[in-house]
Scaffold this motif. Structure first.
Motif, PDB file in Angstrom:
ATOM      1  N   PRO A 127       0.798  -1.323  -0.033  1.00 32.60           N
ATOM      2  CA  PRO A 127       0.036  -0.057   0.021  1.00 32.60           C
ATOM      3  C   PRO A 127       0.933   1.195  -0.082  1.00 32.60           C
ATOM      4  O   PRO A 127       1.766   1.277   0.818  1.00 32.60           O
ATOM      5  CB  PRO A 127      -0.791  -0.210   1.220  1.00 32.60           C
ATOM      6  N   GLU A 128       0.695   2.251  -0.998  1.00 38.01           N
ATOM      7  CA  GLU A 128       1.358   3.303  -1.150  1.00 38.01           C
ATOM      8  C   GLU A 128       0.360   4.340  -1.846  1.00 38.01           C
ATOM      9  O   GLU A 128      -0.432   3.961  -2.394  1.00 38.01           O
ATOM     10  CB  GLU A 128       2.868   3.045  -1.947  1.00 38.01           C
ATOM     11  N   ILE A 129       0.946   5.535  -1.915  1.00 38.27           N
ATOM     12  CA  ILE A 129       0.280   6.486  -2.632  1.00 38.27           C
ATOM     13  C   ILE A 129       0.894   6.389  -4.269  1.00 38.27           C
ATOM     14  O   ILE A 129       2.123   6.749  -4.332  1.00 38.27           O
ATOM     15  CB  ILE A 129       0.592   8.102  -2.112  1.00 38.27           C
ATOM     16  N   ARG A 130       0.249   6.106  -4.985  1.00 39.35           N
ATOM     17  CA  ARG A 130       0.564   5.932  -6.259  1.00 39.35           C
ATOM     18  C   ARG A 130      -0.304   7.173  -7.302  1.00 39.35           C
ATOM     19  O   ARG A 130      -1.414   6.881  -7.671  1.00 39.35           O
ATOM     20  CB  ARG A 130       0.441   4.749  -7.044  1.00 39.35           C
ATOM     21  N   ALA A 131       0.363   8.062  -7.340  1.00 36.93           N
ATOM     22  CA  ALA A 131      -0.386   9.482  -8.001  1.00 36.93           C
ATOM     23  C   ALA A 131       0.230   9.744  -9.292  1.00 36.93           C
ATOM     24  O   ALA A 131       1.338   9.246  -9.551  1.00 36.93           O
ATOM     25  CB  ALA A 131      -0.141  10.669  -7.027  1.00 36.93           C
ATOM     26  N   VAL A 132      -0.602  10.448 -10.266  1.00 39.68           N
ATOM     27  CA  VAL A 132      -0.124  10.625 -11.393  1.00 39.68           C
ATOM     28  C   VAL A 132      -0.862  12.233 -11.385  1.00 39.68           C
ATOM     29  O   VAL A 132      -2.004  12.558 -10.986  1.00 39.68           O
ATOM     30  CB  VAL A 132      -0.505   9.910 -12.445  1.00 39.68           C
ATOM     31  N   TRP A 133      -0.070  13.249 -12.291  1.00 43.61           N
ATOM     32  CA  TRP A 133      -0.716  14.502 -12.474  1.00 43.61           C
ATOM     33  C   TRP A 133      -1.310  14.573 -14.053  1.00 43.61           C
ATOM     34  O   TRP A 133      -0.651  13.585 -14.898  1.00 43.61           O
ATOM     35  CB  TRP A 133       0.752  15.286 -12.625  1.00 43.61           C
ATOM     36  N   LEU A 134      -2.564  14.405 -14.116  1.00 44.47           N
ATOM     37  CA  LEU A 134      -3.442  14.507 -15.266  1.00 44.47           C
ATOM     38  C   LEU A 134      -3.511  15.726 -15.803  1.00 44.47           C
ATOM     39  O   LEU A 134      -4.081  16.649 -15.518  1.00 44.47           O
ATOM     40  CB  LEU A 134      -4.877  13.849 -15.134  1.00 44.47           C
ATOM     41  N   ASP A 135      -2.720  16.076 -16.816  1.00 42.18           N
ATOM     42  CA  ASP A 135      -2.446  17.351 -17.507  1.00 42.18           C
ATOM     43  C   ASP A 135      -3.589  18.154 -18.376  1.00 42.18           C
ATOM     44  O   ASP A 135      -4.005  17.154 -18.769  1.00 42.18           O
ATOM     45  CB  ASP A 135      -1.144  17.456 -18.260  1.00 42.18           C
TER      46      ASP A 135
END
Length: 934
Positions: free
Chosen positions: A456-464
């Motif tokens: 479990p971890e923060i798996r983030a992406v910037w959706l530009d």
């Protein structure tokens, strides 16, 4: 071979085309008052001086010194410094105080110097350039700008083999500059600072000299000292050349250039030499800032195109990465050798750590572990070769085609790492690089990318914005969210406010993005994310109000300040030249001190978090634009800021300079507090509306003091106060070792309170497995996850790799997200640690006493029970028990792992880092979760 032959043929054609182009071009020359015809000169100029927008406001001082230096010279524009350009005709080039160079310019300098050109540079050259450019400049200059000195210091002579630098007293005196960090090999320091350890003030090589102060500015040094250094350095290089070459033009350069250069007239509002404003300064107390985005540049000055950071990003470091070019025989200094060896050893550790996670998980569910036993037999029968035998074998490896076991790859990599110092000592640099690259590529092939290994971890992406615009509809957006969900992404930073436009139809903002027609992407994105058990955080530009590049897309005037500033010009901020957009940058900014700006932004953010069911808000551009006070480039002179500061101190900030230390510090503190207080205000007001809102900030990973001076961004304060939940430093790098060097200071920081750290990884131009390697490093460090920039670079290869290694678990329960369920995350991550310890104890050959194993298992079980009870039913008492158990366990961990520490110190450090992650999750949970006493 055919590819190589084709490449050679193309290179020859390019060189011939360049030669024909140069011969056919008309030669255009200029000075700074008029364009003069070329006249015959009895004495050829030997020096070219580079002019650009970055040193434009220092040019009066630079040109005054050049006029009295007593040698012929010419001036060229920085934009003309390019391969094949009409610029490289003199033997010596002077780059005074230029901090931004593109890869194209850096590579052109390298090519020019390889043909005999000699380079002189001053100030923090290239310090704002991409990492690859900085690396190349470090090689070309024999060192790099380390840090600025806070006070004026004495420079003095150092031991050197160059008599003309030791025998002139005019070279030494009081200077305000910075420490230059020299390369170990081929570099001398003819001048040092008269302070502890005598750090270098000047470094020189056969091809270059680097002056550690901003030449041509009275605030840095006296004109006599500046001229003495420039004349002595130029004469040194001319003397070192053969007589026939002293005035010889370098192949590929222009045929002539202007030899008469008058002082450039001051741009309106600029500082005169010495840092004081002229009496006609446009920033006098009665100054009314212009409503245009940039001040006009006099027609007689050469027009210099602002540095294009997108160009620097696109071209990136691949062409200038000296440490991995397999055929380069450039010297490798001691520090580089250590870095190469350490990077290889760390990569070995990451590969082993990832395999351990997979094998421990497989063993936990009852799967066979014969693979590991088989690998052990391979290892037992593997005999290290001699260095010569190994070199022959490695040279014949066809990467990607050779099947090699994990243990064989690890053993070979260890041998290469061990032998690197020997190869470098033997000056066999090309072979050292070749073997290093082979080992790295082979190890990358050993990552277990066919099995899920993420916890479990923060798996983030910037959706530009660009990707949103290209999606075009809800259906197109749904395809993007499907891909991200399959790849295990659980948090999306959705670009909601960009360049003054909203992505949705707003009742507060002036205008929705014109590229969005007939739909509401934010409304759709929230639904799409929640349907896939993902969080949607609105990503907003805070103080950046417009964007010249976005204007180009919309076919608007480049200087259009954006819809908000166009409607409210009094809200704008300005630099010390009266520009909304600082020289060399692309964005106008709001004045954070303006109460109307703050109320507008708060109202806009309140609309976002109340009208749309977003899970969080991310503040981007939560800062001032980049500045360099010691170079006369400052920002923050908005109408409201000036009035407030004058009321506070009795002084208009336009009338002070960095040389007035106390006042300048108050001005810097004032601006920093504008940002600090706004973050606190956003946190307080929005959480009153939405108590579960997650607030994050995208920030620069510069050292704190430097960051406050340059952009007034003090995010450690926001973290300590609890204003934000997530700090997302933009630790963008093209290789894992540089990524680690950027992230490490903040990972180890004790200044973040209970706030979680989520390093940013830039996908652009990263190879797929290279991006995965950076992710694996994050998982071995004490952080809670990562953020990927950006969705537009999320390739199909990445999507497939992520789907297999961190894709969604097929179960009835959702995997917790650390910032939402910190205690559950801590318990699950600890259980995974226990599995790894159990696997190691059962399968390694180390001798342990039964008593030690029993003691370890008992304490580990006590901690597991405490964490599980806290996760199941959080309370203040259970948190107290869990933290006490964790502290006891951590204090004894190295004693229990003493044997592993000797045999695999990397893995022990990884385990310790994961325990620290659990500790930080408990601290964060204490702040976020409403705990009840029992």
């Amino acid at each position: 071979m055919k590819h190589q032959e084709n490449r050679k043929d193309i290179n020859l054609k390019i060189k011939e085309a360049r030669r024909l182009f140069i011969l056919s071009c008309e030669i255009v020359v200029f000075n700074f008052l008029s364009i003069l015809p070329v006249t015959a000169a009895t004495e050829e100029p030997v020096l070219s001086v580079v002019y650009g927008q970055e040193n434009a406001n220092q040019w009066r001082g630079i040109s005054d010194r050049l006029q009295t230096i007593g040698m012929k010279y010419c001036v060229i524009s920085l934009s003309d410094v390019k391969s094949g350009g009409d610029w490289g005709d003199r033997r010596v080039l002077f780059l005074p105080n230029v901090e931004t160079l593109t890869p194209t310019q850096a590579i052109a300098l390298e090519d020019w110097m390889s043909k005999g050109g000699r380079l002189i540079a001053s100030g923090p050259i290239g310090s704002l350039s991409s990492p690859g450019v900085r690396q190349l400049l470090r090689s070309l200059l024999g060192g790099y700008w380390g840090f600025s000195l806070s006070d004026t210091e004495q420079i003095q002579a150092a031991k050197t083999k160059i008599p003309e630098w030791t025998n002139q007293t005019g070279l030494f005196g009081k200077v305000r500059g910075g420490v230059v960090i020299p390369n170990d090999m081929g570099t001398e320091s003819p001048a040092v600072w008269n302070s502890k350890d005598n750090p270098a003030a000047v470094v020189t090589t056969e091809r270059s000299t680097f002056l550690g102060w901003r030449w041509g500015t009275d605030t840095a040094s006296a004109a006599e000292l500046d001229n003495a250094w420039l004349k002595t350095t130029v004469n040194h290089y001319l003397t070192a050349l053969a007589p026939s070459n002293r005035t010889k033009k370098i192949a590929g350069g222009s045929q002539s250039c202007s030899t008469t250069v008058a002082a450039a007239p001051l741009v309106q509002g600029s500082r005169e030499a010495g840092g004081q404003r002229s009496s006609s300064s446009s920033l006098s107390p009665s100054f009314t800032p212009p409503k245009t985005a940039t001040a006009p540049i006099p027609r007689t000055l050469p027009m210099v195109k602002p540095p294009n950071s997108q160009e620097a990003i696109d071209q990136l470091e691949q062409a200038v990465r000296l440490d991995v070019a397999p055929n380069s025989n450039e010297p490798i200094d001691h520090n580089q050798a250590i870095a190469l060896q350490q990077e290889l050893e760390n990569l070995i550790g990451r590969v082993e750590s990832s395999h351990l996670a997979v094998l421990a998980d497989a063993a936990n569910v009852g799967e066979a572990i014969s693979e590991e036993k088989q690998s052990s037999r391979h290892l037992n029968t593997y005999t290290p070769q001699s260095l010569k035998e190994q070199s022959i074998q490695l040279a014949s490896i066809k990467l990607g085609a050779l099947a090699i076991s994990k243990e064989q790859a690890l053993a070979q990599a260890r041998l290469i790492a061990k032998n690197l110092p020997q190869l470098i000592a033997q000056k066999n640099y090309a072979l050292a690089r070749q073997q290093w690259l082979i080992a790295k590529t082979t190890l990358w092939q050993q990552f277990p990318i066919d099995r899920r290994l993420a916890q479990p971890e923060i798996r983030a992406v910037w959706l530009d914005r660009g990707t949103i615009v290209r999606a075009g509809s809800k259906a197109g957006l749904a395809q993007i969210f499907d891909r991200l969900a399959q790849a295990g992404i659980n948090t999306v930073f959705f670009e909601t406010v960009n360049a003054g436009y909203t992505i949705y139809p707003s009742q507060v903002a002036k205008e929705q993005n014109p590229l969005i027609r007939g739909w509401n992407p934010l409304e759709e994105a929230v639904k799409l994310a929640h349907e896939r058990d993902m969080e949607l955080h609105a990503w907003v530009w805070t103080f950046a109000a417009g964007n010249q590049r976005h204007n180009q897309i919309l076919n608007l005037n480049p200087n259009y300040p954006g819809p908000v500033l166009a409607a409210h010009p009094d809200w704008a901020n300005y630099d010390n030249l009266g520009n909304m957009i600082p020289v060399g940058q692309t964005k106008p900014f709001f004045d954070p001190a303006n109460p109307e700006v703050r109320q507008y932004l708060l109202k806009l953010y309140e609309e976002i978090v109340t009208k749309y069911n977003v899970d969080g808000l991310q503040l981007d551009y939560i800062r001032y634009p980049f500045q360099d006070p010691s170079a006369g480039r400052t920002y923050g002179y908005g109408k409201a800021a000036r009035a407030q500061f004058q009321k506070l101190t009795g002084v208009d900030p336009v009338n002070i300079s960095p040389s007035q230390a106390d006042l300048w510090q108050k001005w810097t503190t004032f601006r920093t507090e504008q940002v600090d207080s706004f973050v606190a205000q956003v946190s307080q007001q929005l959480r009153q509306k939405q108590p579960n809102l997650i607030l994050s900030v995208a920030v620069f990973p510069l050292p704190e003091i430097e960051r406050i001076q340059k952009i007034q961004q003090n995010w450690e304060t926001w973290a300590r106060r609890g204003d934000v939940d997530l700090i997302v430093p933009m630790t963008y790098a093209l290789d894992t070792s540089r990524f680690q060097r950027l992230a490490q200071p903040w990972i180890a920081s004790k200044q973040l309170g209970a706030t979680l750290l989520v390093p940013g990884i830039r996908l652009l131009s990263l190879p797929t497995i290279g991006a995965f390697d950076q992710l694996q490093l994050v998982r071995d460090l004490p952080v809670s996850g990562y953020a990927l920039f950006a969705a537009e670079n999320f390739s199909n290869d990445l999507q497939k790799l992520f789907s297999s290694t961190q894709g969604k678990i097929q179960s009835t329960t959702s995997e917790p997200i650390p910032h939402r369920q910190p205690f559950q995350t801590a318990a699950i991550r600890y259980t995974a640690l226990q599995r790894e310890w159990k696997f190691v104890f059962q399968n390694d050959q180390l001798q342990r006493s039964a008593e030690k194993i029993s003691d370890f298992n008992n304490q580990a079980e006590v901690l597991r029970s405490a964490l599980n009870q806290l996760a199941a039913s959080p309370s203040a008492n259970k948190l107290l028990v869990a933290r006490a158990s964790l502290t006891r366990f951590q204090s004894q961990f190295r004693v229990w792992m003493s044997q592993e520490l000797k045999s695999n110190s990397y893995q022990v450090k990884v385990w310790e880092n994961r325990l620290v992650t659990i500790e930080r999750l408990l601290r964060y949970g204490e702040r976020r979760v409403q705990l009840r006493p029992l």
